[in-house]
Design a protein around this motif. Structure first.
Motif, PDB file in Angstrom:
ATOM      1  N   TYR A 104       3.640   4.544  -0.067  1.00  0.00           N
ATOM      2  CA  TYR A 104       2.979   3.573   0.804  1.00  0.00           C
ATOM      3  C   TYR A 104       3.501   3.575   2.240  1.00  0.00           C
ATOM      4  O   TYR A 104       2.803   3.149   3.149  1.00  0.00           O
ATOM      5  N   ARG A 105       4.710   4.055   2.456  1.00  0.00           N
ATOM      6  CA  ARG A 105       5.289   4.045   3.801  1.00  0.00           C
ATOM      7  C   ARG A 105       5.119   5.382   4.508  1.00  0.00           C
ATOM      8  O   ARG A 105       5.652   5.591   5.600  1.00  0.00           O
ATOM      9  N   CYS A 106       4.387   6.278   3.906  1.00  0.00           N
ATOM     10  CA  CYS A 106       4.172   7.620   4.459  1.00  0.00           C
ATOM     11  C   CYS A 106       2.969   7.598   5.402  1.00  0.00           C
ATOM     12  O   CYS A 106       1.845   7.256   4.989  1.00  0.00           O
ATOM     13  N   SER A 107       3.186   7.975   6.657  1.00  0.00           N
ATOM     14  CA  SER A 107       2.097   7.935   7.639  1.00  0.00           C
ATOM     15  C   SER A 107       0.971   8.904   7.284  1.00  0.00           C
ATOM     16  O   SER A 107      -0.211   8.613   7.519  1.00  0.00           O
ATOM     17  N   TYR A 108       1.311  10.050   6.721  1.00  0.00           N
ATOM     18  CA  TYR A 108       0.269  11.003   6.349  1.00  0.00           C
ATOM     19  C   TYR A 108      -0.497  10.547   5.108  1.00  0.00           C
ATOM     20  O   TYR A 108      -1.671  10.891   4.934  1.00  0.00           O
ATOM     21  N   CYS A 109       0.164   9.767   4.240  1.00  0.00           N
ATOM     22  CA  CYS A 109      -0.558   9.183   3.103  1.00  0.00           C
ATOM     23  C   CYS A 109      -1.591   8.191   3.605  1.00  0.00           C
ATOM     24  O   CYS A 109      -2.702   8.098   3.077  1.00  0.00           O
ATOM     25  N   ARG A 110      -1.216   7.425   4.636  1.00  0.00           N
ATOM     26  CA  ARG A 110      -2.148   6.469   5.220  1.00  0.00           C
ATOM     27  C   ARG A 110      -3.337   7.184   5.851  1.00  0.00           C
ATOM     28  O   ARG A 110      -4.488   6.734   5.750  1.00  0.00           O
ATOM     29  N   LYS A 111      -3.053   8.294   6.489  1.00  0.00           N
ATOM     30  CA  LYS A 111      -4.130   9.074   7.088  1.00  0.00           C
ATOM     31  C   LYS A 111      -5.021   9.680   6.006  1.00  0.00           C
ATOM     32  O   LYS A 111      -6.253   9.682   6.120  1.00  0.00           O
ATOM     33  N   SER A 140       9.640   1.662   0.394  1.00  0.00           N
ATOM     34  CA  SER A 140       8.735   2.471  -0.423  1.00  0.00           C
ATOM     35  C   SER A 140       8.887   2.098  -1.895  1.00  0.00           C
ATOM     36  O   SER A 140       7.897   1.931  -2.622  1.00  0.00           O
ATOM     37  N   ARG A 170       1.597  -2.911   7.867  1.00  0.00           N
ATOM     38  CA  ARG A 170       2.430  -2.386   8.950  1.00  0.00           C
ATOM     39  C   ARG A 170       3.736  -3.152   9.138  1.00  0.00           C
ATOM     40  O   ARG A 170       4.610  -2.719   9.873  1.00  0.00           O
ATOM     41  N   TYR A 233      -1.150  16.718   3.841  1.00  0.00           N
ATOM     42  CA  TYR A 233      -2.422  16.164   4.316  1.00  0.00           C
ATOM     43  C   TYR A 233      -3.411  17.286   4.650  1.00  0.00           C
ATOM     44  O   TYR A 233      -3.033  18.337   5.162  1.00  0.00           O
TER      45      TYR A 233
END
Length: 248
Positions: A104-111, A140, A170, A233
């Motif tokens: 959940y804290r992974c920026s590429y997972c969010r993307k 996380s 965020r 990603y």
């Protein structure tokens, strides 16, 4: 034979071994030295040959890695596609399954989340499985434990709502912020916070980490799309192409 031609033929032979009968061990020390100097001189004058050879080597290595990944998927198919505890979304009766290892804290997972949601909406025939794989620290781990606890206590529908909020969240993830999230979704916060530290939740995360280790997954996001792995990603079009290729 000129020195350059000798070097070119020797290098070509070495790169295509063992098909051709070139054995450097049969050379004398003087011949080996001359051979080495000839190859060095040729490469210095024609560096594009080395670049081309490296390109061929990388292509072969990638092909081997793809094949190894297919074996990993086949070997771990039960744990990937039918573990009995992971959330299943998309079309549960779909003709192709995608598994995502996410944090959940992974920026590429969010993307990737946005891309995957669009892929599922446009396709309609994909079965989608989420593997909670917290690797980026305490927040996380707290997020993943909370999500798994919610699923176990409140079911798949509430889990999906919480999952969507956690991936977009965020602020700092704390027990207090998670308790508020539980209240917002009508889940008893005391029960959820207690379950987060119980073996039922820990066992899920442990199994996911062990599976990731067997799959040689060390980062997020990581996907299994049908029988193929996608490490990292990728934009929507790339995932759509992989899906199409898997369907044949």
């Amino acid at each position: 034979m000129t020195r350059k031609l000798f070097a070119a033929l020797a290098l070509s032979t070495a790169l295509s071994a063992p098909a051709m009968a070139f054995d450097i061990t049969e050379m004398s020390d003087a011949e080996k030295a001359a051979f080495g100097e000839a190859v060095k001189a040729y490469l210095m004058e024609n560096p594009e040959v080395l670049v081309e050879a490296i390109g061929v080597l990388e292509e072969r290595q990638q092909a081997v890695e793809v094949q190894n990944d297919k074996v990993l998927v086949q070997t771990n198919a039960k744990e990937l596609f039918d573990d009995g505890y992971s959330w299943i979304g998309g079309n549960p009766e779909g003709d192709l399954t995608i598994v995502e290892f996410m944090d959940y804290r992974c920026s590429y997972c969010r993307k990737a989340y946005t891309e995957v949601e669009e892929l599922l909406a446009k396709d309609g025939k994909i079965r989608f499985i989420v593997k909670e794989f917290p690797i980026l620290g305490q927040e996380s781990d707290l997020s993943a434990r909370f999500a798994v606890a919610v699923k176990q206590l409140a079911g798949d529908e509430t889990y999906k709502k919480v999952h969507d909020e956690l991936i977009a969240f965020r602020g700092s993830v704390t027990l207090e912020s998670l308790a508020r999230l539980a209240d917002e979704h009508g889940v008893d916060k005391d029960d959820v916070l207690k379950r987060m530290n119980e073996e039922e939740v820990t066992a899920v995360l442990r199994a996911n980490h062990q599976l990731a280790e067997r799959m040689k997954i060390s980062g997020t996001p990581a996907f299994v799309i049908g029988g193929e792995m996608l490490r990292g990603y990728a934009p929507l079009k790339t995932m759509q192409q992989i899906v199409a290729d898997q369907r044949g």
